[in-house]
Motif scaffolding. Structure first.
Motif, PDB file in Angstrom:
ATOM      1  N   LEU A 126      20.261  43.111  -5.185  1.00 31.35           N
ATOM      2  CA  LEU A 126      19.137  42.752  -4.312  1.00 31.35           C
ATOM      3  C   LEU A 126      18.415  43.987  -3.788  1.00 31.35           C
ATOM      4  CD1 LEU A 126      20.715  39.915  -2.130  1.00 31.35           C
ATOM      5  CD2 LEU A 126      19.147  39.666  -4.066  1.00 31.35           C
ATOM      6  N   ASP A 132       6.547  12.074 -28.498  1.00 34.04           N
ATOM      7  CA  ASP A 132       6.182  11.513 -27.184  1.00 34.04           C
ATOM      8  C   ASP A 132       6.093   9.995 -27.236  1.00 34.04           C
ATOM      9  OD1 ASP A 132       6.067  13.991 -26.045  1.00 34.04           O
ATOM     10  OD2 ASP A 132       3.880  14.156 -26.066  1.00 34.04           O
ATOM     11  N   ILE A 133       5.512   9.475 -28.313  1.00 38.53           N
ATOM     12  CA  ILE A 133       5.370   8.018 -28.453  1.00 38.53           C
ATOM     13  C   ILE A 133       6.741   7.357 -28.517  1.00 38.53           C
ATOM     14  CG2 ILE A 133       4.687   6.202 -30.093  1.00 38.53           C
ATOM     15  CD1 ILE A 133       2.192   8.023 -30.704  1.00 38.53           C
ATOM     16  N   PRO A 181       2.043  13.821 -36.639  1.00 39.68           N
ATOM     17  CA  PRO A 181       1.701  14.897 -35.706  1.00 39.68           C
ATOM     18  C   PRO A 181       2.692  15.034 -34.547  1.00 39.68           C
ATOM     19  CG  PRO A 181       0.205  13.033 -35.420  1.00 39.68           C
ATOM     20  CD  PRO A 181       1.041  12.724 -36.627  1.00 39.68           C
ATOM     21  N   LYS A 192       5.029  -5.045 -27.068  1.00 37.64           N
ATOM     22  CA  LYS A 192       3.614  -5.395 -27.212  1.00 37.64           C
ATOM     23  C   LYS A 192       2.725  -4.176 -27.433  1.00 37.64           C
ATOM     24  CE  LYS A 192       3.819  -9.688 -24.579  1.00 37.64           C
ATOM     25  NZ  LYS A 192       3.930 -10.170 -23.203  1.00 37.64           N
ATOM     26  N   ALA A 193       3.357  -3.018 -27.666  1.00 38.23           N
ATOM     27  CA  ALA A 193       2.581  -1.792 -27.877  1.00 38.23           C
ATOM     28  C   ALA A 193       2.412  -1.526 -29.366  1.00 38.23           C
ATOM     29  CB  ALA A 193       3.262  -0.610 -27.211  1.00 38.23           C
ATOM     30  N   VAL A 194       1.190  -1.207 -29.782  1.00 40.61           N
ATOM     31  CA  VAL A 194       0.897  -0.885 -31.178  1.00 40.61           C
ATOM     32  C   VAL A 194       0.169   0.458 -31.232  1.00 40.61           C
ATOM     33  CG1 VAL A 194      -0.232  -1.632 -33.301  1.00 40.61           C
ATOM     34  CG2 VAL A 194       0.614  -3.340 -31.655  1.00 40.61           C
ATOM     35  N   PHE A 195       0.829   1.457 -31.840  1.00 43.27           N
ATOM     36  CA  PHE A 195       0.218   2.774 -31.984  1.00 43.27           C
ATOM     37  C   PHE A 195      -0.234   2.972 -33.424  1.00 43.27           C
ATOM     38  CE2 PHE A 195       3.131   3.144 -28.477  1.00 43.27           C
ATOM     39  CZ  PHE A 195       2.543   4.033 -27.585  1.00 43.27           C
ATOM     40  N   THR A 196      -1.376   3.610 -33.603  1.00 43.21           N
ATOM     41  CA  THR A 196      -1.818   4.031 -34.930  1.00 43.21           C
ATOM     42  C   THR A 196      -1.902   5.553 -34.926  1.00 43.21           C
ATOM     43  OG1 THR A 196      -3.162   2.048 -35.089  1.00 43.21           O
ATOM     44  CG2 THR A 196      -3.639   3.813 -36.667  1.00 43.21           C
ATOM     45  N   LEU A 197      -1.184   6.190 -35.845  1.00 45.05           N
ATOM     46  CA  LEU A 197      -1.231   7.657 -35.945  1.00 45.05           C
ATOM     47  C   LEU A 197      -1.756   8.025 -37.322  1.00 45.05           C
ATOM     48  CD1 LEU A 197       2.073   9.217 -34.519  1.00 45.05           C
ATOM     49  CD2 LEU A 197      -0.251   9.517 -33.656  1.00 45.05           C
ATOM     50  N   TYR A 198      -2.669   9.010 -37.376  1.00 44.54           N
ATOM     51  CA  TYR A 198      -3.146   9.479 -38.667  1.00 44.54           C
ATOM     52  C   TYR A 198      -2.189  10.537 -39.181  1.00 44.54           C
ATOM     53  CZ  TYR A 198      -7.216   7.123 -36.790  1.00 44.54           C
ATOM     54  OH  TYR A 198      -8.032   6.191 -36.214  1.00 44.54           O
ATOM     55  N   GLU A 216      25.804  40.930  -7.644  1.00 42.15           N
ATOM     56  CA  GLU A 216      24.569  40.191  -7.341  1.00 42.15           C
ATOM     57  C   GLU A 216      23.976  40.646  -6.006  1.00 42.15           C
ATOM     58  OE1 GLU A 216      25.075  35.953  -9.729  1.00 42.15           O
ATOM     59  OE2 GLU A 216      25.829  36.113  -7.678  1.00 42.15           O
ATOM     60  N   PRO A 263       8.376   0.822 -25.211  1.00 43.06           N
ATOM     61  CA  PRO A 263       8.890  -0.150 -24.235  1.00 43.06           C
ATOM     62  C   PRO A 263      10.216  -0.801 -24.632  1.00 43.06           C
ATOM     63  CG  PRO A 263       7.018  -1.077 -25.418  1.00 43.06           C
ATOM     64  CD  PRO A 263       7.146   0.350 -25.857  1.00 43.06           C
ATOM     65  N   ASN A 314      -4.681   5.999 -32.234  1.00 48.99           N
ATOM     66  CA  ASN A 314      -5.033   5.154 -31.097  1.00 48.99           C
ATOM     67  C   ASN A 314      -3.873   4.254 -30.728  1.00 48.99           C
ATOM     68  OD1 ASN A 314      -5.282   2.532 -32.584  1.00 48.99           O
ATOM     69  ND2 ASN A 314      -6.806   3.735 -33.699  1.00 48.99           N
ATOM     70  N   HIS A 350       2.721  14.276 -30.574  1.00 51.37           N
ATOM     71  CA  HIS A 350       2.383  12.868 -30.372  1.00 51.37           C
ATOM     72  C   HIS A 350       3.485  11.926 -30.828  1.00 51.37           C
ATOM     73  CE1 HIS A 350      -1.212  15.349 -30.793  1.00 51.37           C
ATOM     74  NE2 HIS A 350      -1.717  14.599 -29.835  1.00 51.37           N
ATOM     75  N   LYS A 374       8.547   7.110 -25.206  1.00 49.23           N
ATOM     76  CA  LYS A 374       8.009   6.216 -24.176  1.00 49.23           C
ATOM     77  C   LYS A 374       7.879   4.763 -24.628  1.00 49.23           C
ATOM     78  CE  LYS A 374       5.540   9.480 -21.248  1.00 49.23           C
ATOM     79  NZ  LYS A 374       6.104   9.251 -19.918  1.00 49.23           N
ATOM     80  N   ILE A 412      -6.283  11.955 -34.070  1.00 49.34           N
ATOM     81  CA  ILE A 412      -4.830  11.785 -33.946  1.00 49.34           C
ATOM     82  C   ILE A 412      -4.451  10.314 -34.132  1.00 49.34           C
ATOM     83  CG2 ILE A 412      -2.813  12.057 -32.456  1.00 49.34           C
ATOM     84  CD1 ILE A 412      -3.917  14.732 -33.237  1.00 49.34           C
TER      85      ILE A 412
END
Lengths: 378, 378
Positions: free
Chosen positions: A280, A84-85, A78, A110-116, A276, A90, B311, A81, A88, B309
């Motif tokens: 005016l 954007d992920i 998607p 240490k970031a874990v994203f799950t996307l469908y 210009e 780390p 998590n 998302h 950003k 979407i």
């Protein structure tokens, strides 16, 4: 499907294909970004009804490992998302794994994203038929052609063909023409291939504006191939496909005056600043109409008049005035668009009377022309 | 009326008073800018229903001649035309003359503008009653007070008093408080004048946002005077007058918890970045609600969940966790607003349970407090 990749390469590719993805698409799957993973490379695809962009990331580049841990597969993720992920995250490395039911795990630090995600089976098949003999161009040349013409396309769908830029290839010259019927911009460049010919190719103006954002490196070679109803521009790793507009582009040659009664030579920056200021205090409902009067002693007067607000007059020294004197009114906006696109220290303006189109060229030996229709004000 | 002035001084003053002028005013003359010319100085005025700004330009400054050829008078000139014209003038000096019927001639270089002005008689009279004993403040302090509180005012007119910032002066301390009833921001600073007292002064949040743009030099002194229904901020040459909101500001002291069950000490930047990532996959219709769980070993988990979407979960090392463990959900947007306003390397967050407001402070001995109400998610 799995791969581990250097974030900066993935980001560059995401940036390129994002330009083709719109949230307002009528085909739901096209609101996502397609990722194809093979052992040699990853391919990202974005598409809308006008254009399709593909970006390839090779697994290795000059011996540097860009992608590792590759297992093949495809997924549609998607937007916005997924972009954007990635933007950003780390850390500089990202690990992407597709599990069952298109569940996609994106790990960094240490970031874990799950996307469908969605099955790539539903994504429309796009064919990038590379032509046997494409036309080779420099990126900077194609950018110049776009920049100096595309602003003059019509923003209105009343005559759809005028929303596109006409492309002609003939006698070793590639020419772009755009007109909204009030003004016309034309730019031609020499090409090495004298045998390549094409005519009545009309590329949507919006596609060219997107194309202009895709290729960064001015000295890279970009190949252009004209397919059935489509045009393809590509470099080693980036493919840009646009639909063509159908219909016949109007004959524009006969609009261009062949003679002139008055010729002004003028420093471009001085003229831009004076216009210009005049804009005016000009009538807003008529595209900021202003007036130019030639005077004696190589001077012109530029003036504007805004009902109930006020007026402005300014004298401007020019390099030379040849021929008859003239008083002429025109859109300040059209004039500024043309002067800013032209990118030359000096310009030559040729008039053939106060109610006839006038033409702006550069003193250099270039095939460049901006034509503007005057406005009747009295 | 006539004067000749160095453009840069005029431009600075125009910039300042422009902030008070709106094209959507119900009093037509307030869409213009008022100019008063005396032998000692020029005064520019802009005004709307909330604020009035005046900027004074002295004829000479430290022996430098800023204004010459002065003949006294007043005029109201149209906006945005007058500011746009001054901004685009060709030379550094501008000559302004008012002729009969408020016709105003603006000359610079070879450009001559005519603007149809209006009589200043119709302009509402504004009184800047400088108090006998105003409160002296540093510009940087007033900017800090605004920046750390004003974002928390209510954007909605359902309770008009909450669209303002509450100002209290007591016991040698000046305190700003803002709340939209879901969060509260409070900032106090010490002042030299121990006898100055004021309470239930409520300044519209929009006025403070404009005030924040007016004064540039952090070390300048700005004076604050509380008038009847109005507040005046002024430096030597700039006057800013705002109406006050009428009504009683709610008692906010009792909202602030006095005890805590869990205290987190945390590096601000780490927390901001982690929350920004979690916000990417959070429920949009609930102000981006995310969740914080304390774990063992000085770790917390920040997580977000966006239906359909995906998590995100991320572990974050913190400096310390004291007290009971907690699981709490809150708006990522409110949290980011507060953390970004706080401007400190480290923050301390004190919780008193998952459904009670929590408080963010800095480790420094400052009177600063951000309070956020949690969200019930299950």
């Amino acid at each position: 499907m799995n791969f581990k990749i250097q974030k900066k390469y993935l980001l560059n590719s995401i940036q390129a294909v994002s330009n083709a993805i719109s949230s307002r698409t009528v085909i739901p799957i096209l609101s996502g970004m397609k990722i194809d993973v093979t052992t040699e490379k990853i391919i990202l695809t974005g598409s809308n009804s006008d254009i399709t962009i593909q970006s390839h990331i090779p697994a290795t580049d000059d011996g540097e490992e860009i992608i590792t841990n590759i297992s093949e597969g495809s997924i549609v993720l998607p937007v916005p998302h997924f972009p954007d992920i990635i933007r950003k995250l780390p850390e500089d490395i990202v690990d992407i794994t597709v599990e069952e039911n298109y569940k996609t795990i994106i790990k960094s630090g240490k970031a874990v994203f799950t996307l469908y995600g969605q099955s790539s089976e539903e994504y429309p098949r796009v064919l990038f038929n590379q032509d046997d003999e494409p036309l080779a161009l420099k990126v900077k040349d194609i950018k110049t052609l776009i920049k100096q013409t595309v602003f003059a396309v019509s923003p209105m769908e009343t005559r759809p063909i005028l929303t596109g830029v006409h492309v002609k290839i003939e006698d070793g010259e590639l020419t772009f023409t755009a007109t909204d019927s009030h003004r016309l911009s034309l730019r031609g460049i020499k090409i090495d291939d004298k045998n390549f010919e094409a005519n009545n190719i009309v590329i949507p103006g919006k596609s060219l504006q997107e194309l202009n954002k895709i290729f960064d490196n001015d000295d890279d070679t970009v190949y252009m191939a004209i397919l059935k109803n489509q045009v393809l521009f590509y470099t080693e790793n980036t493919y840009f496909l646009s639909r063509l507009l159908s219909g016949n582009y109007p004959e524009t040659d006969r609009l261009i005056p062949t003679e002139s009664q008055t010729t002004l030579n003028i420093f471009t920056k001085d003229l831009i600043h004076t216009i210009e200021r005049a804009a005016l205090l000009s009538s807003r409902d008529q595209n900021n109409v202003i007036r130019l009067d030639t005077l004696d002693n190589n001077m012109i007067e530029i003036s504007g008049h805004s009902p109930e607000i006020g007026n402005v007059k300014e004298l401007l020294d020019v390099i030379s005035i040849e021929g008859e004197s003239i008083k002429i009114s025109f859109s300040a906006r059209y004039m500024l668009d043309s002067l800013k696109a032209i990118d030359s220290d000096r310009v030559q303006i040729r008039f053939t009377g106060p109610m006839r189109p006038f033409v702006i060229r550069t003193p250099e030996e270039e095939k460049i022309l901006q034509l503007i229709l005057p406005v009747r004000t009295y």
